[in-house]
Design a protein around this motif. Sequence first.
Motif, PDB file in Angstrom:
ATOM      1  N   ARG A 390       0.831  -1.221   0.000  1.00  0.00           N
ATOM      2  CA  ARG A 390       0.000   0.000   0.000  1.00  0.00           C
ATOM      3  C   ARG A 390       0.859   1.263   0.000  1.00  0.00           C
ATOM      4  O   ARG A 390       0.329   2.362  -0.014  1.00  0.00           O
ATOM      5  N   ARG A 425      -0.054  10.517  -1.649  1.00  0.00           N
ATOM      6  CA  ARG A 425      -1.411  10.436  -1.145  1.00  0.00           C
ATOM      7  C   ARG A 425      -1.526  11.404   0.039  1.00  0.00           C
ATOM      8  O   ARG A 425      -0.670  11.418   0.896  1.00  0.00           O
ATOM      9  N   SER A 429      -6.837  11.860   2.157  1.00  0.00           N
ATOM     10  CA  SER A 429      -7.337  10.702   1.412  1.00  0.00           C
ATOM     11  C   SER A 429      -7.189   9.429   2.249  1.00  0.00           C
ATOM     12  O   SER A 429      -8.018   8.528   2.168  1.00  0.00           O
ATOM     13  N   LEU A 430      -6.150   9.366   3.094  1.00  0.00           N
ATOM     14  CA  LEU A 430      -6.038   8.217   4.017  1.00  0.00           C
ATOM     15  C   LEU A 430      -7.177   8.265   5.031  1.00  0.00           C
ATOM     16  O   LEU A 430      -7.826   7.254   5.315  1.00  0.00           O
ATOM     17  N   ALA A 433     -10.271   7.017   3.407  1.00  0.00           N
ATOM     18  CA  ALA A 433     -10.265   5.565   3.169  1.00  0.00           C
ATOM     19  C   ALA A 433     -10.633   4.802   4.441  1.00  0.00           C
ATOM     20  O   ALA A 433     -11.424   3.860   4.418  1.00  0.00           O
ATOM     21  N   SER A 437     -14.489   2.733   5.347  1.00  0.00           N
ATOM     22  CA  SER A 437     -14.343   1.278   5.339  1.00  0.00           C
ATOM     23  C   SER A 437     -15.601   0.645   5.983  1.00  0.00           C
ATOM     24  O   SER A 437     -16.335   1.325   6.699  1.00  0.00           O
ATOM     25  N   ALA A 469      -7.227  -1.073   6.645  1.00  0.00           N
ATOM     26  CA  ALA A 469      -5.989  -0.756   5.931  1.00  0.00           C
ATOM     27  C   ALA A 469      -5.818  -1.673   4.725  1.00  0.00           C
ATOM     28  O   ALA A 469      -5.319  -1.257   3.672  1.00  0.00           O
ATOM     29  N   ILE A 472      -7.252  -0.476   1.443  1.00  0.00           N
ATOM     30  CA  ILE A 472      -6.671   0.648   0.694  1.00  0.00           C
ATOM     31  C   ILE A 472      -6.040   0.067  -0.559  1.00  0.00           C
ATOM     32  O   ILE A 472      -5.224  -0.854  -0.462  1.00  0.00           O
TER      33      ILE A 472
END
Length: 475
Positions: A390, A425, A429-430, A433, A437, A469, A472
Amino acid sequence: MSESVVGRQEVFSRLPAVDEVLREEAIQAALASLPRPIVVEAVKSVLDEARETLLALEDEALAEVVVLGAHEAAARSAERAAEAARPALRRVVNATGVVLHTNLGRSPLAPAVGDHIRQIGTAYSNLEYDLAAGRRGSRYAPLVRLLTTLTGAEDALVVNNNAAAVLLCLETLAAGREVIVSRGELIEIGGAFRLPDVMVKSGAVLREVGTTNRTHLGDYARAVSDETALLLKVHPSNYAIQGFTASVSAAELAQLGRERGVPVMEDLGSGNFIDWRPYGLPHEPTVSEVVASGVDLVTFSGDKLLGGPQAGIILGRAALVGRLKENPLTRALRVDKFTVAGLEATLRLYLEPEHAIEAIPALRLLAAPAERLEARARALADRLRALADRGLRVEVRKEVAQVGGGALPTASLPTWVIALSAEGRSPNSLEEAFRTSPTPVIGRIREEAFLLDCRTLLEGDEDRIAEAASRIPPQ
Ligand SMILES: *Cc1c(COP(=O)(O)O)cnc(C)c1O
């Protein structure tokens, strides 16, 4: 130029029809487990979106456009239908480091408390039936017994939340008359609880005394008149005034109230039952200490430092609580059986305070030693590093967490966090994500990283974070 223009109508006609998508395998599989109207709605919304995308295209782009096929539309629709079929209110992972986070439901209940609520809620119960006497009883009786035992108060009442508790007390004791409050305590807490606004609704007239940073006993004493119905003290829940300050203690105010024949009330906000000093936190007076200081009424929330369900708890002199019980507003602010069950089960844990800290999640999280959080952070970081493709950069850092919920406003809790970043990134954006989820993970952004705070993780949350995670997409 114009020869590349393809008729828009012709492009639209290449979109699959709803029935065609419904015949796809992915949709047939979805229909086996999901309600048909939800699946059909999802297909329609996916096709509508595709139509809108085409509509937004310039004429020149139409010729090259790849129109959504039935297969791809079915896959998207199945995913959307599965999402739509799930309850909107769902479990999330609190990785914010704020233990009592109002947006995330404040205090999680002890599992035994949850079991009790389920038992009571899914069957008949003696909610308002006195089993010993064989006649109608009071839903408040078990709570009154526990609250008076635990705090030394003469009597108690429980309503829907602390805002309701404050409203009920002011309306009962002070409608049409004056309530004296220090200017330094005219608070607003998150979620639109403004004390002055609640006062207006109760019909009480606010009489401010002192200044923002300093209020003395003499300020209260000079303001007392025939119009005074109540002296009110409010816990400065989510801020602290520091520097050149003065405020009047509950004991001093109680003394003044007795001398002048005016009842004294303290809105404690959080309502704490534990001495936190052995855990490295500042002293927060316990509810018993406040009751012992002589104030006539005390109010606080059930779902802040108490660690129970949402509720407004009122303790105080029997004569005053008796007047509250007779107010028709009490019926309107009445708690349901889930609250009675959850609050009784939570309060029972406090009969042995060490047991309460172990069993009540909010207390356990507050009491957790930093070394344990560090070990947890390092183990979780290793799991996340294993997802190497990732492109995640995983760091372990020392940070500061918060109690939240308007409790212990100046307390800083040492904590350990995982700081995530990724090449190409953004932290946002993390954050997105993790938040989107299937079991959402809520953290915070600090400088150039997305932080997952171990202070607020419950059992099994590492698995949920690793699962989020792993979704992703690889870079
Ligand atoms: C939190 C708080 C309230 C409101 O309590 P709810 O249970 O959220 O209604 C009122 N007063 C103070 C001082 C608070 O901290």
